[in-house]
Design an enzyme around this catalytic site. Structure first.
Site, PDB file in Angstrom:
ATOM      1  N   ASP A 227       0.838  -1.195   0.000  1.00 35.38           N
ATOM      2  CA  ASP A 227       0.000   0.000   0.000  1.00 35.38           C
ATOM      3  C   ASP A 227       0.876   1.250   0.000  1.00 35.38           C
ATOM      4  O   ASP A 227       1.775   1.364   0.818  1.00 35.38           O
ATOM      5  CB  ASP A 227      -0.858  -0.055   1.277  1.00 35.38           C
ATOM      6  CG  ASP A 227      -1.971   0.964   1.271  1.00 35.38           C
ATOM      7  OD1 ASP A 227      -1.893   1.914   0.480  1.00 35.38           O
ATOM      8  OD2 ASP A 227      -2.912   0.800   2.063  1.00 35.38           O
TER       9      ASP A 227
ATOM     10  N   HIS B 116      -0.334   4.629   0.122  1.00 42.77           N
ATOM     11  CA  HIS B 116      -1.046   5.860   0.469  1.00 42.77           C
ATOM     12  C   HIS B 116      -0.227   6.642   1.499  1.00 42.77           C
ATOM     13  O   HIS B 116      -0.125   6.235   2.655  1.00 42.77           O
ATOM     14  CB  HIS B 116      -2.423   5.516   1.048  1.00 42.77           C
ATOM     15  CG  HIS B 116      -3.372   5.029   0.014  1.00 42.77           C
ATOM     16  ND1 HIS B 116      -3.484   3.701  -0.311  1.00 42.77           N
ATOM     17  CD2 HIS B 116      -4.243   5.709  -0.777  1.00 42.77           C
ATOM     18  CE1 HIS B 116      -4.404   3.565  -1.268  1.00 42.77           C
ATOM     19  NE2 HIS B 116      -4.879   4.767  -1.564  1.00 42.77           N
TER      20      HIS B 116
END
Lengths: 483, 165
Positions: free
Chosen positions: B25, B27
Site C-alpha cells: 500500500d 497511500h
C-alpha cells in the site's frame, strides 16, 4: 601517533603482512611522493623485527651508525591475522548490520556476529574465537534495554578478558560498564542512536585506539614499534584511509570504487553517497556510509579458490564445457594445496583469470544495493535496499593478481560478467556499476600509500591516482576512436 | 526519563511508537498526518512510511523499545497483510506490545463491527475506521500504555512478594 616530520627528503612505508613484509621508499616533494624503490622479505612470524629490519636494509635505508632506519617510517600490520572483532547487536538488519560495517570501516576482520539474545553456547563460541575486541551494540538511544542487559550479563561471565567496546543504547551505559567492571571496557556513543541515522565515527576511532594501545603489543609488534619509532595501523585501515583521502583531495576524480583481491579474501570499497532522491523509488533499510567497505571471507584466488567455484557455479555451468570444468577443478585442487603457486602456462593464467572474474563479480554483487520491481495501484514501483553503484565510472583494482596482470582485454571480459548479473526476466535488479573504466595498481603500491595518508594526506592521494594505469577495454577503445 | 501529567493519564515522556502503512500500500498522505498528530501529542514517532512489511515493523519496535505499533491499510488488502502479526511479535519477544490497526481494512461495505471483531481476533488491541477521531485514538493510546505500565509494575511486585515468601 606519527607526526609529520620536519622537511624529510624521504619517507618509508612498510606493511607487515601474514606472508610478506613489504616496504617502499618515497622521495617527498611539494606535490607528490615520488616512488623510488620497493623491497620484500618473508614475514618472520617468531620475531617480526627481523623481516622489518631486512626490508629496511634492502631499501638501503639502514643507518649504519644508529642501526636504525635513516628515514621516518609509517607502517601497517596484518600479522597474526590482523585485528579480530566479534560484533554483537540485536536485529540483524539494524544494529548488528551497523556494528559489522563499523568494525569493517576500522580495518577489522569480523570473525563472527551475533544477533538478538546471546546463549551460553554463543559465549563458548566467542571464547573459542578469542577476538581482540567485542563490539557490543543494541538498541537505539532510549530504546531496547532487555536484550542489552541479557547480553551483557552473559558476557560478564566469560573466562577470557577481551577488550569490549560498548556502542549501544546510551541509557544503559552506566549499567553496562558496572556489569563489565572486570573487563577492559570502553563506552562510546551509540552507532545507531535513531533508526534512520547511523553514527559510527566514535566507535570506529575507539577500535583504532584500542588496537594501537593494547592489541599491537600482543601481536609481537612491541619491538618493531620501538625500533621504528612509529605505531602501526591495521592494513585494511590504510586502504580505507587512502580511499577517503582520494575522495577528499582529488574531487575531480569523482566517485569511484576499489577492489582489493587477495589469496583468501576480497575487499570492496565504494566511495559514493547513498543518494535516496528518486521520487518513484521506495527506499528501505539503514542509509549506508559514503565510504563503505565489505569483506568477502570466502572469495580469494588461492586459499578460498574452491569456494569461489561454488559462488560462481551458475555462471560456470552455463558458459563452460565439462572438459573445461574438469581442468579448472584440477587446477583449483592444486592451488589450494600450494597457496604460493604461481601460474606457469597460458592455461594456468586462463584459470586464474576466471577465478578472479568470479571473485570480482560476486564481491561487487554482494556490496551493491538491490531494487525489486513491485506493482501497486500507482503502477510500477521499485523498492531499493542498499547503495546504488550504477553511477560509478571508475574502479581501481589492487592486489597481487592485478599487479601481475598483462591480459590485454581483462576488463572487457569482466564487464560482460558483471552485466550478466542482471537477467532480463528478473524482477530483482542488482545496482552494480556499468560502463566503467578500470585502473590497475600494477606495482601493488596502494596499501603502502595508504600508510602515508596520516602524514601526507593530499600528496599520498595524488600519488595514488598518478601511478594507476588505465586498463584498455572495448568500451574505452570505442570512446577513444570516436574522439 | 521524566514523568509528566497529561489529562488523567501519567505518560512517560517520549514513549516510542512505530508507524507505517503495511503491505504494498502506498497511500502516503494519511501516514504523514498520523505522524504529526502523534508527535504533537508527545510521542516519539518512528515513521517507517509506506509499503512496510510485518518484519520491518517488528525489527524497528525491538531496537527502539516501542510501546505500540500503529498500522495503516487503505487499499483493501489489510486482512491479508495484517494476519499473523501478533504471533510474529510473540515469537520475536514483543509479548507485551500494543497493536493498533486502522483504515479501509477490507474491500466492500462490510459492517465495521464485523471488521473490528475480525482484527481483534487476530490479536490487535484496537481497530479504527477511516472516519474515527484521531484525538480520541491518541487518548486511547495513552490510556493503554499507562495500563500496560501499571500491569508491569504489579507483575514485578507480585514476583518480589513470591520470592520473599
Amino acid at each position: 601517533m606519527n607526526a609529520e616530520p620536519k622537511h624529510p627528503e624521504h619517507v618509508i612505508s612498510l606493511d607487515i603482512g601474514s606472508t610478506f613484509t613489504k616496504a617502499a621508499l618515497f622521495k617527498v616533494n611539494d606535490e607528490q611522493l615520488k616512488f623510488q624503490q620497493s623491497a620484500r622479505a618473508a614475514t618472520t612470524v617468531d620475531s617480526l623485527i627481523r623481516g622489518v629490519r631486512q626490508v629496511v636494509k634492502e631499501l638501503g635505508c639502514l643507518d649504519s651508525r644508529t642501526d636504525r632506519s635513516a628515514y621516518p617510517v609509517f607502517f601497517s600490520s596484518s600479522a597474526k591475522g590482523g585485528l579480530h572483532v566479534v560484533a554483537v547487536g540485536i536485529v540483524p538488519e539494524l544494529t548488528l548490520k551497523v556494528a559489522r560495517l563499523t568494525a569493517l570501516s576500522a580495518g577489522a576482520r569480523v570473525t563472527q556476529s551475533f544477533g538478538y539474545k546471546l546463549t551460553d553456547r554463543d559465549i563458548r563460541e566467542i571464547e573459542g574465537l578469542s577476538p581482540d575486541i567485542i563490539l557490543l551494540s543494541g538498541g537505539t538511544d532510549g530504546g531496547n534495554e532487555v536484550y542489552v542487559r541479557h547480553n551483557v550479563k552473559l558476557l560478564a561471565g566469560m573466562k577470557s578478558r577481551p577488550q569490549i567496546i560498548y556502542a549501544g543504547n546510551q541509557v544503559m551505559c552506566d549499567e553496562v560498564c558496572k556489569l563489565l567492571s572486570d573487563f577492559p571496557v570502553h563506552a562510546v556513543s551509540n552507532i545507531l542512536p535513531e533508526l534512520d541515522r547511523p553514527c559510527v565515527q566514535q566507535a570506529r576511532d575507539k577500535i583504532c585506539e584500542v588496537f594501537l594501545e593494547t592489541i599491537v603489543s600482543g601481536k609481537g609488534l612491541g619491538d618493531v614499534i620501538d625500533w621504528l619509532g612509529a605505531t602501526p595501523i591495521p592494513t585494511p585501515l590504510a586502504v580505507m584511509e587512502l580511499v577517503e583521502a582520494v575522495r577528499e583531495s582529488c574531487p575531480q576524480w569523482g566517485d569511484f570504487c576499489l577492489l582489493d583481491m587477495g589469496g583468501a579474501t576480497t575487499d570492496f570499497y565504494s566511495a559514493c553517497r547513498d543518494d535516496r532522491t528518486e521520487s518513484d523509488v521506495i527506499y528501505r533499510g539503514i542509509p549506508e556510509p559514503a565510504i563503505k567497505r565489505t569483506v568477502e571471507g570466502d572469495l580469494g584466488i588461492r586459499v578460498n579458490a574452491s569456494s569461489v567455484i561454488m559462488a560462481g557455479s551458475e555462471f560456470l555451468q552455463e558458459s563452460k564445457s565439462t572438459d573445461e570444468l574438469v581442468a579448472l577443478m584440477d587446477y583449483v585442487d592444486k592451488i589450494t594445496q600450494r597457496t604460493d603457486f604461481l601460474p606457469q602456462t597460458s592455461r594456468h593464467r586462463e584459470h586464474d583469470r576466471l577465478l578472479a572474474e568470479i571473485c570480482m563479480t560476486q564481491a561487487v554483487k554482494r556490496h551493491a544495493g538491490v531494487r525489486k520491481r513491485v506493482f501497486t495501484e500507482r503502477g510500477e514501483t521499485f523498492i531499493q535496499t542498499g547503495k546504488d553503484l550504477r553511477p560509478l565510472r571508475k574502479m581501481i583494482l589492487t592486489g597481487g593478481f592485478f599487479s601481475g596482470l598483462t591480459e590485454p582485454d581483462f576488463s572487457g571480459q569482466f564487464q560482460a560478467q558483471i552485466k550478466a548479473v542482471n537477467r532480463p526476466d528478473s524482477d530483482q535488479i542488482y545496482l552494480v556499476p556499468r560502463d566503467i573504466q578500470y585502473f590497475q595498481d600494477n606495482v601493488y603500491l596502494l596499501p603502502l600509500l595508504g600508510n602515508l595518508v596520516r602524514g601526507y594526506r593530499g600528496r599520498a592521494a595524488q600519488t595514488a591516482i598518478h601511478h594507476l594505469t588505465l586498463l584498455p577495454s572495448h568500451c574505452h577503445q570505442s570512446t577513444e576512436s570516436a574522439c | 526519563m521524566e514523568f509528566r501529567l497529561e489529562g488523567n493519564h501519567k505518560i512517560m515522556k517520549e514513549d516510542t511508537v512505530i508507524l507505517g502503512v503495511i503491505g504494498s500500500d502506498c497511500h502516503a498522505v494519511g501516514n504523514k498526518i498520523l505522524e504529526r498528530v502523534f508527535a504533537e501529542a508527545g510521542f516519539h514517532v518512528v515513521n517507517l512510511g509506506i509499503m512496510v512489511s510485518q518484519q520491518e515493523f517488528i525489527d524497528a519496535a525491538i531496537e527502539t523499545n516501542a510501546k505500540a505499533i500503529l498500522i495503516s491499510s487503505l487499499y483493501g488488502q489489510g486482512e491479508l497483510d495484517c494476519d499473523g502479526m501478533r504471533s510474529k511479535c510473540i515469537e520475536m519477544g514483543l509479548d507485551d506490545i500494543l497493536l493498533y490497526v486502522g483504515g479501509n481494512l477490507v474491500i466492500g461495505k462490510t459492517d465495521f463491527k464485523i471488521v473490528e471483531q475480525k482484527f481483534l481476533n487476530m490479536g490487535y488491541d484496537r481497530v479504527f475506521k477511516p472516519e474515527d477521531d484521531l484525538q480520541q485514538a491518541v487518548q486511547l493510546l495513552k490510556k493503554d500504555i499507562t495500563q500496560k505500565k501499571v500491569n508491569a509494575l504489579q507483575a514485578g511486585q507480585d514476583e518480589r512478594r513470591t520470592k520473599a515468601s
